[in-house]
Motif scaffolding. Sequence first.
Motif, PDB file in Angstrom:
ATOM      1  N   LEU A  73       0.830  -1.198   0.000  1.00  0.00           N
ATOM      2  CA  LEU A  73       0.000   0.000   0.000  1.00  0.00           C
ATOM      3  C   LEU A  73       0.869   1.254   0.000  1.00  0.00           C
ATOM      4  O   LEU A  73       1.680   1.454   0.907  1.00  0.00           O
ATOM      5  CB  LEU A  73      -0.922   0.014   1.220  1.00  0.00           C
ATOM      6  N   LEU A  74       0.686   2.070  -1.001  1.00  0.00           N
ATOM      7  CA  LEU A  74       1.384   3.358  -1.091  1.00  0.00           C
ATOM      8  C   LEU A  74       0.479   4.409  -0.458  1.00  0.00           C
ATOM      9  O   LEU A  74      -0.610   4.668  -0.945  1.00  0.00           O
ATOM     10  CB  LEU A  74       1.680   3.698  -2.556  1.00  0.00           C
ATOM     11  N   PRO A  75       0.896   5.013   0.657  1.00  0.00           N
ATOM     12  CA  PRO A  75       0.013   5.964   1.343  1.00  0.00           C
ATOM     13  C   PRO A  75      -0.213   7.230   0.508  1.00  0.00           C
ATOM     14  O   PRO A  75       0.576   7.554  -0.384  1.00  0.00           O
ATOM     15  CB  PRO A  75       0.774   6.288   2.628  1.00  0.00           C
ATOM     16  N   ALA A  76      -1.290   7.927   0.831  1.00  0.00           N
ATOM     17  CA  ALA A  76      -1.584   9.198   0.174  1.00  0.00           C
ATOM     18  C   ALA A  76      -0.379  10.127   0.318  1.00  0.00           C
ATOM     19  O   ALA A  76       0.211  10.214   1.396  1.00  0.00           O
ATOM     20  CB  ALA A  76      -2.819   9.833   0.790  1.00  0.00           C
ATOM     21  N   PHE A  77       0.000  10.777  -0.738  1.00  0.00           N
ATOM     22  CA  PHE A  77       1.130  11.702  -0.790  1.00  0.00           C
ATOM     23  C   PHE A  77       2.455  11.015  -0.437  1.00  0.00           C
ATOM     24  O   PHE A  77       3.404  11.667  -0.023  1.00  0.00           O
ATOM     25  CB  PHE A  77       0.910  12.937   0.091  1.00  0.00           C
ATOM     26  N   GLY A  78       2.499   9.684  -0.580  1.00  0.00           N
ATOM     27  CA  GLY A  78       3.712   8.927  -0.280  1.00  0.00           C
ATOM     28  C   GLY A  78       4.501   8.632  -1.545  1.00  0.00           C
ATOM     29  O   GLY A  78       4.029   8.837  -2.659  1.00  0.00           O
ATOM     30  N   TYR A  79       5.692   8.141  -1.381  1.00  0.00           N
ATOM     31  CA  TYR A  79       6.588   7.817  -2.475  1.00  0.00           C
ATOM     32  C   TYR A  79       6.936   6.337  -2.433  1.00  0.00           C
ATOM     33  O   TYR A  79       6.986   5.726  -1.365  1.00  0.00           O
ATOM     34  CB  TYR A  79       7.893   8.620  -2.383  1.00  0.00           C
ATOM     35  N   ALA A  80       7.200   5.779  -3.606  1.00  0.00           N
ATOM     36  CA  ALA A  80       7.689   4.405  -3.714  1.00  0.00           C
ATOM     37  C   ALA A  80       8.894   4.413  -4.629  1.00  0.00           C
ATOM     38  O   ALA A  80       8.970   5.203  -5.575  1.00  0.00           O
ATOM     39  CB  ALA A  80       6.611   3.483  -4.275  1.00  0.00           C
TER      40      ALA A  80
ATOM     41  N   PRO B  61      14.156   6.528   3.958  1.00  0.00           N
ATOM     42  CA  PRO B  61      13.769   5.253   4.554  1.00  0.00           C
ATOM     43  C   PRO B  61      12.253   5.118   4.686  1.00  0.00           C
ATOM     44  O   PRO B  61      11.745   4.042   4.965  1.00  0.00           O
ATOM     45  CB  PRO B  61      14.444   5.284   5.935  1.00  0.00           C
ATOM     46  N   PHE B  62      11.514   6.201   4.460  1.00  0.00           N
ATOM     47  CA  PHE B  62      10.058   6.183   4.575  1.00  0.00           C
ATOM     48  C   PHE B  62       9.373   5.832   3.262  1.00  0.00           C
ATOM     49  O   PHE B  62       8.171   5.644   3.223  1.00  0.00           O
ATOM     50  CB  PHE B  62       9.557   7.536   5.088  1.00  0.00           C
ATOM     51  N   ALA B  63      10.127   5.769   2.173  1.00  0.00           N
ATOM     52  CA  ALA B  63       9.544   5.427   0.876  1.00  0.00           C
ATOM     53  C   ALA B  63       9.226   3.940   0.835  1.00  0.00           C
ATOM     54  O   ALA B  63       9.954   3.116   1.395  1.00  0.00           O
ATOM     55  CB  ALA B  63      10.507   5.789  -0.246  1.00  0.00           C
ATOM     56  N   LEU B  64       8.149   3.601   0.165  1.00  0.00           N
ATOM     57  CA  LEU B  64       7.774   2.208  -0.032  1.00  0.00           C
ATOM     58  C   LEU B  64       8.755   1.581  -1.007  1.00  0.00           C
ATOM     59  O   LEU B  64       8.974   2.106  -2.096  1.00  0.00           O
ATOM     60  CB  LEU B  64       6.344   2.126  -0.572  1.00  0.00           C
ATOM     61  N   ALA B  65       9.383   0.479  -0.616  1.00  0.00           N
ATOM     62  CA  ALA B  65      10.343  -0.220  -1.484  1.00  0.00           C
ATOM     63  C   ALA B  65       9.594  -1.286  -2.276  1.00  0.00           C
ATOM     64  O   ALA B  65       8.996  -2.193  -1.702  1.00  0.00           O
ATOM     65  CB  ALA B  65      11.446  -0.849  -0.648  1.00  0.00           C
ATOM     66  N   LEU B  66       9.595  -1.153  -3.589  1.00  0.00           N
ATOM     67  CA  LEU B  66       8.970  -2.126  -4.471  1.00  0.00           C
ATOM     68  C   LEU B  66      10.054  -2.782  -5.304  1.00  0.00           C
ATOM     69  O   LEU B  66      10.834  -2.088  -5.952  1.00  0.00           O
ATOM     70  CB  LEU B  66       7.938  -1.450  -5.384  1.00  0.00           C
ATOM     71  N   HIS B  67      10.112  -4.095  -5.297  1.00  0.00           N
ATOM     72  CA  HIS B  67      11.157  -4.827  -6.009  1.00  0.00           C
ATOM     73  C   HIS B  67      10.545  -5.717  -7.076  1.00  0.00           C
ATOM     74  O   HIS B  67       9.548  -6.392  -6.819  1.00  0.00           O
ATOM     75  CB  HIS B  67      11.983  -5.682  -5.037  1.00  0.00           C
TER      76      HIS B  67
END
Length: 168
Positions: free
Chosen positions: A6-13, A32-38
């Motif tokens: 889940l990528l939060p509102a106004f968040g980064y991945a 370190p707060f960005a969503l890590a997608l691999h």
Amino acid sequence: SNTSLLLPAFGYAILTDGGTGTQVYNHFNASPFALALHVNTSSLCGGLSNEGDTLILTNITGTIIYNLTYANNIAWEGYSIEQNFEQEWGESKVLGGTPGKENSIADISFHDITLAISEVMANPWENDDAPAPDGEWIELYNYGEREIYAGGLKITDTSGENELFIEE
């Protein structure tokens, strides 16, 4: 559903491959707060063309959500391309980009130019051709509320014989 995706509102991945892509966090100042997608292949790292390309983001049904065409001349080596508040693309002001953070050019306008020539040294003492700070110069003033990208600006005289280019 997998809540770790889940990528939060106004968040980064940050999307990287699962192997060499994890080095992004060691080599760049990634949040370190960005969503890590691999992804499960090494097609991403080394797969982005340095000559320009089109990236297409689709949803699970194949509907295009967003596409980006980038050129090879938009950023110097080591600098990312970023979007500003007008959804225009430009070179990051930060070496290595801003992975997982607000873009460094987020508040910069490329079109809403609020510039004035505020001072001119047309006749310095002794030598007009002397290098700075002893030669001729022109001062620009930004009277607006946002940063302005100065690359590509040109100043000419009325005869058109003298042109000053601010290189990008």
